[in-house]
Design an enzyme around this catalytic site. Structure first.
Site, mmCIF file in Angstrom:
data_model
loop_
_atom_site.group_PDB
_atom_site.id
_atom_site.type_symbol
_atom_site.label_atom_id
_atom_site.label_comp_id
_atom_site.label_asym_id
_atom_site.label_seq_id
_atom_site.Cartn_x
_atom_site.Cartn_y
_atom_site.Cartn_z
ATOM 1 N NE ARG A 108 5.267 -12.607 -9.334
ATOM 2 C CZ ARG A 108 4.839 -11.318 -9.224
ATOM 3 N NH1 ARG A 108 5.683 -10.705 -8.099
ATOM 4 N NH2 ARG A 108 3.757 -10.480 -9.766
ATOM 5 C CG ASP A 162 0.285 -10.218 -17.117
ATOM 6 O OD1 ASP A 162 -0.202 -9.630 -17.989
ATOM 7 O OD2 ASP A 162 -0.476 -10.574 -15.998
ATOM 8 C CG HIS A 199 0.789 -1.623 -9.395
ATOM 9 N ND1 HIS A 199 0.068 -2.522 -8.877
ATOM 10 C CD2 HIS A 199 0.890 -0.347 -9.081
ATOM 11 C CE1 HIS A 199 -0.801 -1.731 -7.958
ATOM 12 N NE2 HIS A 199 -0.353 -0.354 -8.105
ATOM 13 C CB CYS A 217 22.122 5.335 -12.376
ATOM 14 S SG CYS A 217 22.247 4.200 -13.771
ATOM 15 C CB CYS A 274 24.148 -0.659 -14.093
ATOM 16 S SG CYS A 274 23.864 0.818 -14.975
ATOM 17 N N GLY A 320 -11.591 -8.105 -11.834
ATOM 18 C CA GLY A 320 -10.236 -8.887 -11.209
ATOM 19 C C GLY A 320 -9.529 -8.334 -10.386
ATOM 20 C CB ALA A 359 -12.332 -11.684 -16.104
HETATM 21 C C1 BJW Z 1 -10.760 -13.151 -10.544
HETATM 22 C C2 BJW Z 1 -10.701 -14.392 -11.290
HETATM 23 C C3 BJW Z 1 -11.211 -14.357 -12.527
HETATM 24 C C4 BJW Z 1 -9.636 -14.392 -9.287
HETATM 25 N N1 BJW Z 1 -11.787 -13.599 -13.104
HETATM 26 N N2 BJW Z 1 -11.355 -12.188 -11.195
HETATM 27 C C5 BJW Z 1 -3.553 4.774 1.571
HETATM 28 C C6 BJW Z 1 -4.045 4.023 2.335
HETATM 29 C C7 BJW Z 1 -3.650 2.843 2.852
HETATM 30 C C8 BJW Z 1 -2.362 2.415 2.240
HETATM 31 C C9 BJW Z 1 -1.866 3.197 1.425
HETATM 32 C C10 BJW Z 1 -2.252 4.353 0.883
HETATM 33 N N3 BJW Z 1 -1.339 4.871 0.030
HETATM 34 C C11 BJW Z 1 -0.515 3.918 -0.304
HETATM 35 C C12 BJW Z 1 -0.639 2.992 0.770
HETATM 36 C C13 BJW Z 1 0.509 1.886 0.849
HETATM 37 C C14 BJW Z 1 0.161 0.827 -0.326
HETATM 38 C C15 BJW Z 1 -1.072 0.151 -0.110
HETATM 39 O O1 BJW Z 1 -2.156 0.375 -0.715
HETATM 40 N N4 BJW Z 1 -1.185 -0.734 0.976
HETATM 41 C C16 BJW Z 1 -2.666 -1.531 1.008
HETATM 42 C C17 BJW Z 1 -1.957 -3.010 0.669
HETATM 43 C C18 BJW Z 1 -2.800 -1.153 2.256
HETATM 44 N N5 BJW Z 1 0.447 1.350 -1.613
HETATM 45 C C19 BJW Z 1 1.637 1.567 -2.004
HETATM 46 O O2 BJW Z 1 2.538 1.581 -1.343
HETATM 47 C C20 BJW Z 1 1.577 2.166 -3.320
HETATM 48 N N6 BJW Z 1 2.491 3.267 -3.565
HETATM 49 C C21 BJW Z 1 2.106 4.560 -3.231
HETATM 50 O O3 BJW Z 1 1.080 4.789 -2.869
HETATM 51 O O4 BJW Z 1 3.074 5.364 -3.339
HETATM 52 C C22 BJW Z 1 2.997 6.777 -2.660
HETATM 53 C C23 BJW Z 1 3.485 6.414 -1.332
HETATM 54 C C24 BJW Z 1 4.981 6.393 -0.934
HETATM 55 C C25 BJW Z 1 5.576 6.372 0.160
HETATM 56 C C26 BJW Z 1 4.717 6.384 1.205
HETATM 57 C C27 BJW Z 1 3.358 6.582 1.068
HETATM 58 C C28 BJW Z 1 2.658 6.556 0.088
HETATM 59 C C29 BJW Z 1 2.314 1.402 -4.171
HETATM 60 C C30 BJW Z 1 1.882 -0.162 -4.540
HETATM 61 C C31 BJW Z 1 2.546 -1.103 -5.228
HETATM 62 C C32 BJW Z 1 1.807 -2.551 -5.182
HETATM 63 N N7 BJW Z 1 2.582 -3.450 -5.776
HETATM 64 C C33 BJW Z 1 2.059 -4.682 -5.769
HETATM 65 C C34 BJW Z 1 3.283 -5.531 -6.431
HETATM 66 C C35 BJW Z 1 3.913 -5.272 -7.809
HETATM 67 C C36 BJW Z 1 5.021 -6.030 -8.224
HETATM 68 C C37 BJW Z 1 4.601 -7.518 -8.203
HETATM 69 O O5 BJW Z 1 3.802 -8.306 -8.953
HETATM 70 O O6 BJW Z 1 5.252 -8.371 -7.290
HETATM 71 O O7 BJW Z 1 1.295 -4.868 -6.947
HETATM 72 S S1 BJW Z 1 1.194 -5.272 -4.633
HETATM 73 C C38 BJW Z 1 0.242 -6.383 -5.550
HETATM 74 O O8 BJW Z 1 -1.216 -5.767 -5.284
HETATM 75 C C39 BJW Z 1 0.584 -6.112 -7.307
HETATM 76 C C40 BJW Z 1 -0.831 -5.854 -7.445
HETATM 77 O O9 BJW Z 1 -0.738 -5.129 -8.677
HETATM 78 C C41 BJW Z 1 -1.753 -5.325 -6.476
HETATM 79 C C42 BJW Z 1 -3.134 -5.238 -6.497
HETATM 80 O O10 BJW Z 1 -3.630 -6.577 -6.615
HETATM 81 P P1 BJW Z 1 -4.854 -7.034 -7.265
HETATM 82 O O11 BJW Z 1 -4.521 -7.166 -8.803
HETATM 83 O O12 BJW Z 1 -6.241 -6.615 -6.784
HETATM 84 O O13 BJW Z 1 -4.883 -8.570 -6.744
HETATM 85 P P2 BJW Z 1 -5.718 -9.405 -5.748
HETATM 86 O O14 BJW Z 1 -4.860 -10.743 -5.496
HETATM 87 O O15 BJW Z 1 -5.590 -8.435 -4.510
HETATM 88 O O16 BJW Z 1 -7.108 -9.754 -6.271
HETATM 89 C C43 BJW Z 1 -7.407 -10.542 -7.375
HETATM 90 C C44 BJW Z 1 -8.928 -10.410 -7.423
HETATM 91 O O17 BJW Z 1 -9.082 -11.180 -8.493
HETATM 92 C C45 BJW Z 1 -9.778 -10.975 -6.352
HETATM 93 O O18 BJW Z 1 -10.874 -10.309 -6.168
HETATM 94 C C46 BJW Z 1 -10.249 -12.350 -7.093
HETATM 95 O O19 BJW Z 1 -11.540 -12.716 -6.477
HETATM 96 C C47 BJW Z 1 -10.358 -11.860 -8.569
HETATM 97 N N8 BJW Z 1 -10.438 -13.161 -9.373
HETATM 98 N N9 BJW Z 1 -10.093 -15.021 -10.443
HETATM 99 C C48 BJW Z 1 -11.791 -12.262 -12.450
HETATM 100 N N10 BJW Z 1 -11.076 -15.694 -13.098
HETATM 101 ZN ZN ZN Z 2 23.370 2.259 -13.049
#
Ligand code: BJW
Ligand code: ZN
Length: 257
Positions: free
Chosen positions: A81, A115, A130, A141, A163, A203, A246
């Protein structure tokens, strides 16, 4: 009640109320997600046919447990990626936001993307909730480590470097499920949501917490909430929903401000 405008065939005449809110805004929070980079050829996560999670299992790739189980699998996927992100170019949406930021000093860009296309389009001080594909660190570490040279296209499996300080494995500098967001980034984004008068959400499916709560925080304290996305969100609780890409909507909006 939110007003939805179908902009898929072009922007046409826009309501004065929307233009006025955009022009009047003094402190602007822009929250972007994967959709803002889609037109640069970077896959989103949750779109049914093209999203990464349609082809890959997040539990096997985007958690610390997955990395512990198979660091080579996880590291290789992120290196693939990273290579894609490096080969991609900012699109008109990134460039329009950068141009808006030059015109409006108090426009703050908060992204969930890993990105660097906002920066390469010319945006400064982008808040990355993120993390980044370009900032690996030690899994043991947490020392920041240098990114290795990008693997050749045919290298499907690459081992993470070690590391130099403790011998631990390098991990991607992104936030996996179950991990906390970078404290400072989250605090800054939250503070912006609490004081902005316009929140523009571009988005993102708005499914991942805690980022997904920022628009509601902004709306609650009285900010105008505008969403730009080709897909309508059934539960959108804001003012304006502009349906379309967008890269088409943002430059056209900017032209009219
Ligand atoms: C267009 C377009 C065009 C297309 N123009 N638009 C409370 C409730 C429920 C769950 C949780 C909660 N709190 C925490 C959680 C758990 C979890 C979570 O939210 N889960 C849900 C899925 C249910 N969250 C976490 O674990 C977070 N940590 C946290 O809360 O820590 C505290 C904690 C710790 C321990 C225990 C409990 C709490 C961390 C979240 C990290 C997310 N990581 C990812 C991967 C990052 C690395 C990687 O890239 O691989 O981040 S997941 C993935 O989703 C990535 C993104 O940043 C993130 C959001 O996605 P995004 O950007 O919205 O993409 P899409 O695909 O979903 O949407 C794209 C949109 O674009 C669509 O609408 C399209 O229509 C549109 N589109 N073309 C404009 N041309
Ligand atoms: Zn280290």
């Amino acid at each position: 009640m939110p007003i939805s405008l179908d902009c898929r065939a072009g922007l046409g005449e826009l309501p004065q109320g929307l233009l006025e809110s955009l022009r009047r805004a003094d402190e602007i929070l822009v929250l972007t997600g994967a959709g803002v980079s889609a037109e640069s050829g970077i896959a989103t996560f949750r779109e049914a046919l093209t999203g990464l999670w349609a082809r890959f299992d997040p539990a096997r790739l985007a958690t610390a447990d997955a990395f512990i189980e198979d660091p080579v699998r996880v590291w290789s996927w992120y290196e693939w990626r990273r290579a894609q992100a490096l080969a991609a170019e900012p699109n008109p949406a990134h460039r329009a936001l950068a141009a808006w930021g030059r015109r409006q000093q108090r426009l703050h860009l908060v992204t969930q993307n890993v990105d660097d296309l906002h920066e390469r389009a010319g945006s400064h001080a982008v808040i990355h909730l993120h993390g980044s594909l370009h900032a690996p660190r030690c899994f043991e570490c947490a020392r920041p480590l240098a990114s290795p040279p990008v693997p050749a296209a045919g290298d499907r499996l690459v081992a993470p470097p070690r590391c130099p300080a403790c011998g631990g494995l390098a991990r991607p500098g992104v936030v996996w499920f179950g991990e906390s967001l970078p404290e400072e980034a989250l605090a800054s984004a939250w503070a912006l949501a609490e004081r902005c008068d316009l929140c523009l959400v571009v988005g993102t499916s708005g499914l991942v917490q805690p980022a997904a709560s920022l628009p509601a925080v902004a709306r609650q304290q009285g900010a105008t909430l505008v969403r730009i996305d080709p897909q309508p969100a059934a539960d959108f609780n804001g003012d304006w929903q502009l349906l379309g890409a967008a890269g088409v909507i943002l430059p056209a909006l900017l032209e009219r401000l």
